[in-house]
Design an enzyme around this catalytic site. Sequence first.
Site, PDB file in Angstrom:
ATOM      1  CE1 TYR A  20      27.612   9.278  30.315  1.00  0.00           C
ATOM      2  CE2 TYR A  20      27.641   8.393  27.420  1.00  0.00           C
ATOM      3  CZ  TYR A  20      27.884   8.430  29.169  1.00  0.00           C
ATOM      4  OH  TYR A  20      28.330   7.731  29.108  1.00  0.00           O
TER       5      TYR A  20
ATOM      6  CB  SER B 281      29.626   8.277  34.093  1.00  0.00           C
ATOM      7  OG  SER B 281      30.481   7.377  33.989  1.00  0.00           O
TER       8      SER B 281
ATOM      9  CG  ASP C 150      31.905   4.651  40.647  1.00  0.00           C
ATOM     10  OD1 ASP C 150      32.104   3.719  39.705  1.00  0.00           O
ATOM     11  OD2 ASP C 150      31.298   6.072  40.036  1.00  0.00           O
TER      12      ASP C 150
ATOM     13  CG  HIS D 260      29.215   4.383  37.440  1.00  0.00           C
ATOM     14  ND1 HIS D 260      30.221   5.335  37.587  1.00  0.00           N
ATOM     15  CD2 HIS D 260      29.032   4.360  36.124  1.00  0.00           C
ATOM     16  CE1 HIS D 260      29.930   6.211  36.082  1.00  0.00           C
ATOM     17  NE2 HIS D 260      29.270   5.634  35.240  1.00  0.00           N
TER      18      HIS D 260
END
Length: 710
Positions: free
Chosen positions: A473, A554, A641, A680
Amino acid sequence: MVRDFTYPVARRDESIVDDFHGKKIADPYRWLEDPDSEETQQFVEAENKIAQPFLENCDKWQKINEKLTALWNFPKYTVPDRHGKYYFSYQNTGLQNQNVLYKQDTLKDEPTLFFDPNTLSTDGTIALSGKAFSEDGNLLAYGLSESGSDWIKIKIRNVETGEDFPDLLERVKFSSMTWTHDNKGLFYCRYPDQEGKTDGSETVMNENQKLYYHRVGESQEKDVLVAEFPENPSWRMSTQVSDCGKYLIVTIVKACRDNLLYFADLEKNGPINGKIPLTPIVTEFEADYDYITNTGSKMVFRTNKNAPNYRLIVIDLNNYTEENWGTLIEEDPKDVLDWAHCVDKDKVVLGYLHDVKSALQVNSLETGKLIRKFPLEIGQIVSFSGDKKYSEIFYQLVSFLTPGTIYRYDFSKPDEQPTVFREVKLNLEGFDKNNFKVDQVFYPSRDGTKIPMFIVQKNTQPKGSKPCLLYGYGGFNISLQPTFSVSLLFLIDAFDGILAFANIRGGGEYGEKWHNGGRLLNKQNGFDDFQAAAKYLVEHKYTEHKKIAIQGGSNGGLLVGACINQRPELFGAAVAQVGVLDMLRFHKFTIGHAWISDYGNPDEKVHFDNLYKFSPVHNVHSPNSTDNQYPSTLILTADHDDRVSPLHSLKFAAALHHAVKDNEFQKNPILLRVYSKAGHGAGKPTAKKIEESTDILTFLYQALEIDADV
């Protein structure tokens, strides 16, 4: 994996050219930013017509789906949370699309159904999104989200009868729900009316949020405007009423870090009939401040002001200038103070992050001194409940191999140890976590920085060339801690695979220093960290490059997109989920302007120069040899999203397909899958989670040429 594909040809409009600080940048797929145009919808349909058969027509899809569904089917629970006369907790029998809220008089009573979101839609796409009980516990304000959108509608329920009031609060997004202690109403934030849709499929920028007060039983039109900042349209507000009920605490953010701090004396101001005078305490965006509790006018906040690993400070509202702030609990030199809760009148429970693993202790609210530490296995505390009014606490610990153990501790019995209140167990015959092992290694990145990484695998097989999923991430001060995932466990067990969690810079694993080390002009550090993780796994003979798949969502989707552009030869497959992929226009859609704090503002030259270097959409290339062809790539997004608009994924896929069209060296497939009635990620029904996980696992099975009898 070699497959011949004729990719959809996306029209290139070469006339769209932007001038960034004197540099001309073409944007030929600007038209894909309109989700409602017939041309965009045809493009999506054409992409799905390639991706879906590739995934679902594989003979393994159904087998993986059946086994994954069986593995997913076990009872799940959350920690009990006490409000008024009742305890509340979520339960899921196994495959229910949404968790169900139950209540009980005592912990020994059989829970009774209180709220079942599954009755609100046939496909489970209406989800409970946020809730707040009144101070007396008699009323519940709750938000409902549809199709995964961030937009919610707030309703109010009578706890005793289970009936809803007629109240309906709309145009709500990114809002807290905060009751006044007279139980008559609540503060919430909403946006003004906007042109077009507000269902999550739009791309309009979210601006001019305003704070309102709603009285129970009245229509939304009568709600009182409490605060607004029209001169700062990007500001967003969050509220808390102090534990004593006297003060309103208002925090304001404009990005994804640092907040302003205001307060108001609710008793002194009288009835809420108009704007409330707010007294500023912090007027510069330079640190985080989270309200924890108060004793009279003395407020306790968690902050990273002059404390990169966070500390607890005391601010007296009667004398709130910074030189008069006090420290209740000092910053730890290594461990990050992740969260804090006041319980049992005079105690503060502190959740720390110690080398990416949860640590738990309790200190005195009066002196700050340590009272006791709670023993924890290696894992992450995913939920905690406790209140200043009550002596008991609950916390839930998960790990890579255990889906959750809920503990209870009562401070009124200090000599006793925490007890297991409930253990979540898999319905899987023959599963024994002792057949697996979890290691934490620290590997060097490109600049020599040591990066932590968890490696999970079976402990009975030799190293060498196992399929490996490398997950990352690296952004927004968010820490990637040990977690339990059915699909990841499936990969390790059924595919005899390896799971690697790389704690790259940009996250919050080591406080603000770690965050700053991977944001703004340091963003490339995170990509370097991730690429170094792949090298480490090969050099230490866990696997080989063609067997490594990378995955991220993301900001993690940006990570995947940047890495396959920069070092495609390091990976055999890539899964980019709901990624931020156009780094020159991300700030123009929905809430994207808030991400400038991590990415920088492309309208400023210094940040444009940096963003342009790694923006996935702008760094797509045509392979010049089979060695640097793109790995097999699966790009996933969803039509509702409104956090990271699907336009990012659409433009990236179009650019990739144009670059590899007729390219003799690109043999690996590049697929775009767009899900409908999904967002999302939050509130996604179980059925859609299993479908998406099946798609990913089937894709990895083919892309990594996994030899396993599923």
